[in-house]
Design a protein around this motif. Structure first.
Motif, PDB file in Angstrom:
ATOM      1  N   ASN A 373       0.839  -1.203   0.000  1.00 21.39           N
ATOM      2  CA  ASN A 373       0.000   0.000   0.000  1.00 21.39           C
ATOM      3  C   ASN A 373       0.878   1.259   0.000  1.00 21.39           C
ATOM      4  O   ASN A 373       0.631   2.216   0.742  1.00 21.39           O
ATOM      5  CB  ASN A 373      -0.942   0.013   1.207  1.00 21.39           C
ATOM      6  N   TRP A 432      -1.576  -1.991   4.986  1.00 19.45           N
ATOM      7  CA  TRP A 432      -3.030  -2.020   4.853  1.00 19.45           C
ATOM      8  C   TRP A 432      -3.715  -2.015   6.225  1.00 19.45           C
ATOM      9  O   TRP A 432      -4.812  -2.572   6.392  1.00 19.45           O
ATOM     10  CB  TRP A 432      -3.458  -3.265   4.075  1.00 19.45           C
ATOM     11  N   ASN A 436      -4.562   3.570   7.964  1.00 16.00           N
ATOM     12  CA  ASN A 436      -4.147   4.045   6.631  1.00 16.00           C
ATOM     13  C   ASN A 436      -5.302   3.951   5.636  1.00 16.00           C
ATOM     14  O   ASN A 436      -5.546   4.869   4.850  1.00 16.00           O
ATOM     15  CB  ASN A 436      -2.958   3.229   6.116  1.00 16.00           C
ATOM     16  N   VAL A 437      -6.006   2.834   5.647  1.00 14.17           N
ATOM     17  CA  VAL A 437      -7.099   2.633   4.700  1.00 14.17           C
ATOM     18  C   VAL A 437      -8.197   3.681   4.920  1.00 14.17           C
ATOM     19  O   VAL A 437      -8.749   4.242   3.958  1.00 14.17           O
ATOM     20  CB  VAL A 437      -7.674   1.213   4.832  1.00 14.17           C
ATOM     21  N   TYR A 450     -10.910   4.648  -5.261  1.00 13.45           N
ATOM     22  CA  TYR A 450      -9.646   3.992  -5.599  1.00 13.45           C
ATOM     23  C   TYR A 450      -8.832   4.704  -6.690  1.00 13.45           C
ATOM     24  O   TYR A 450      -7.715   4.266  -7.000  1.00 13.45           O
ATOM     25  CB  TYR A 450      -9.862   2.527  -6.033  1.00 13.45           C
ATOM     26  N   ARG A 453      -5.706   6.215  -5.187  1.00 12.20           N
ATOM     27  CA  ARG A 453      -4.816   5.141  -4.754  1.00 12.20           C
ATOM     28  C   ARG A 453      -4.117   4.490  -5.963  1.00 12.20           C
ATOM     29  O   ARG A 453      -2.909   4.208  -5.926  1.00 12.20           O
ATOM     30  CB  ARG A 453      -5.589   4.091  -3.962  1.00 12.20           C
ATOM     31  N   TRP A 457      -0.214   4.371  -6.532  1.00  7.01           N
ATOM     32  CA  TRP A 457       0.531   3.111  -6.702  1.00  7.01           C
ATOM     33  C   TRP A 457       1.349   3.127  -7.993  1.00  7.01           C
ATOM     34  O   TRP A 457       2.494   2.653  -8.016  1.00  7.01           O
ATOM     35  CB  TRP A 457      -0.452   1.931  -6.739  1.00  7.01           C
TER      36      TRP A 457
END
Length: 498
Positions: A373, A432, A436-437, A450, A453, A457
């Motif tokens: 993550n 994860w 954090n999530v 997402y 994210r 990533w």
């Protein structure tokens, strides 16, 4: 947001990239080792080189010849010795595992084993080893030697035939002929011994010609016992033998003779290229009949060497011939041209390998970023808000840089130890865990779920593909710039107003 804070965020981001890229680099190095990517790329690059710089050859026969010649060259002792493997039960077990994985990978990807019957090959070949192994694989030195031997044999027979003609042209007494024939038999035996010694490589060609000339001189002197110079036949014999011997003794004529007896590598390669087009031209170039062993060897080389490689070798031999002062020097020059050709090709192949490695590195980096993550956008946002984390990361970065650790690609143990120690005391915005999530979800409230994210990533994946060495060096430079640009605090005024 002031400049020191921006520097601290950059330092924190680089430190996290360094941490994750250590893992990425190790994974990529492990995959590269197991699947033999470096060695496989080198072998394929050599096959591309043999195929005139194109890996899209569609002619099945030509593809087969390219692969067969590359496989044969890889069995040469100079190349085989480069593929050294560690001994021992553990090493052998690891090799068995890598072979199984490699075979499975090739079955899935439907690719061939470029090493043929072998399971691996060298990942680096020096240019000198490549040039010499190729020359000896196609057997040029041995072929040149056999042509020399055949031409020297014919030269010997020609000289003996000339002497027989000279003797036959003289008006001699019948009683003298057996004596001269006996001397000629001795000369023939001496010539045969010289040829035999030359074939055994006991002497160079120039020395063989010197001995032939000396024996001709001895033969002439012995015959003068029976043919005095005061007689007409003796004078004529002396004159003709002197003329016969001049091609060996005169420096200019000797050079011409050497050039005729020593085959040019350029001529041999030209003969190999022409063998399918004109047998008459080949026979004229080599002075060999179609049923001779040398002619048959030329035909075999034409079948062994791919057509594209024949053209390349012919061009290189032309360059070598222009730079050579003698036939003896031509093969050495040709080897140097091969080395330069190989180095230039490997420079291009290295660029291709680096680009391919970067692509694989990005894929591995993205996978590592997702697993850990490692969202760049989230990391930057967290560092910008958490001053305590920034200070802690900066402290460990300072310590890491001050130790002046030296690392090389593929050897990250020194820095790995320091980073692991830092990670035990740092709570980086990675993983994860629910906290954090939740924070990532809060950042995505006003956008597609997402999306941020995924972007983070992807950014991290590209960054991690740069490698641990890159981020470690960059961290050192940033720390130097930051420390050099520290803003000193103004002196405090301790006097108080009354």
């Amino acid at each position: 947001m002031n400049l020191p804070v921006i520097f601290d965020i950059i330092i924190g981001l680089i430190f996290i990239y360094l941490t994750l890229s250590l893992l990425t680099s190790e994974i990529q190095e492990l995959i590269t080792t197991i699947l033999q990517w470096r060695a496989e790329h080198l072998k394929k690059s050599i096959e591309v080189l043999f195929g005139a710089g194109s890996d899209r050859t569609t002619n099945p026969d030509e593809v087969a010849r390219v692969s067969a010649l590359a496989d044969q060259m890889y069995h040469h002792q100079l190349i085989a010795d480069l593929n050294q493997e560690a001994k021992g039960a553990i090493s052998e077990a690891f090799r068995q595992i890598t072979r199984v994985i490699g075979n499975l990978y090739r079955q899935i990807t439907k690719t061939r084993n470029v090493f043929g019957n072998n399971s691996s090959g060298p990942s680096f070949i020096p240019a000198s080893a490549f040039a010499l192994s190729l020359i000896e694989t196609v057997n040029f030195p041995a072929l040149i030697q056999r042509i020399r031997e055949a031409r020297l044999e014919r030269f010997k027979d020609q000289k003996l035939g000339d002497i027989v003609y000279i003797i036959g042209s003289l008006n001699l007494n019948a009683s003298l002929k057996p004596l001269l024939e006996q001397e000629l038999q001795w000369l023939s035996q001496e010539f045969n011994q010289i040829i035999s010694d030359f074939k055994k490589k006991l002497m160079p060609l120039n020395t063989a010609l010197d001995l032939i000339s000396d024996n001709l001189g001895i033969y002439t002197q012995e015959c003068q016992v029976y043919l005095p110079e005061t007689e007409t036949s003796g004078l004529e014999f002396q004159r003709q033998m002197t003329f016969l011997k001049s091609s060996l003794d005169n420096p200019a004529e000797r050079q011409v003779l050497l050039a005729r007896l020593q085959p040019s590598l350029n001529d041999i390669l030209n003969a190999i290229r022409q063998v399918n087009k004109s047998k008459e031209v080949v026979a004229e170039i080599l002075e060999e009949k179609e049923d001779s062993p040398i002619y048959k060897e030329i035909v075999a080389l034409n079948q062994l060497i791919p057509e594209s490689l024949q053209k390349s070798l012919y061009r290189l031999s032309e360059q070598a011939q222009l730079k050579s002062k003698s036939s003896e020097e031509e093969l050495t020059r040709f080897q140097q041209e091969l080395e330069n050709w190989f180095n230039q090709s490997m420079d291009r192949a290295s660029g291709v390998y680096r680009r391919n490695s970067r692509g694989i590195g990005i894929i591995i980096g993205v996978i590592v970023a997702i697993i850990t993550n490692g969202d760049t956008l989230f990391i930057v946002n967290t560092l910008s808000k958490d001053s305590t984390m920034r200070e802690a990361v900066k402290k460990y970065a300072d310590t890491l840089v001050e130790k002046q650790i030296t690392i090389t690609p593929g050897s990250y143990e020194p820095i790995q130890k320091e980073v692991n120690q830092a990670l035990t005391n740092l709570a980086l915005p990675l993983g994860w865990n629910p906290k954090n999530v939740e924070e990532q979800q809060n950042q995505e409230k006003d956008s597609i779920p997402y999306l941020k994210r995924i972007i983070g990533w992807l950014i991290s994946g590209v960054a991690l593909s740069m490698g641990a060495s890159f981020w470690f060096d960059l961290l050192g430079k940033i720390m130097i710039v930051r420390n050099a640009g520290k803003i000193s605090e103004p002196p405090r005024n301790d006097s108080s107003s009354i």
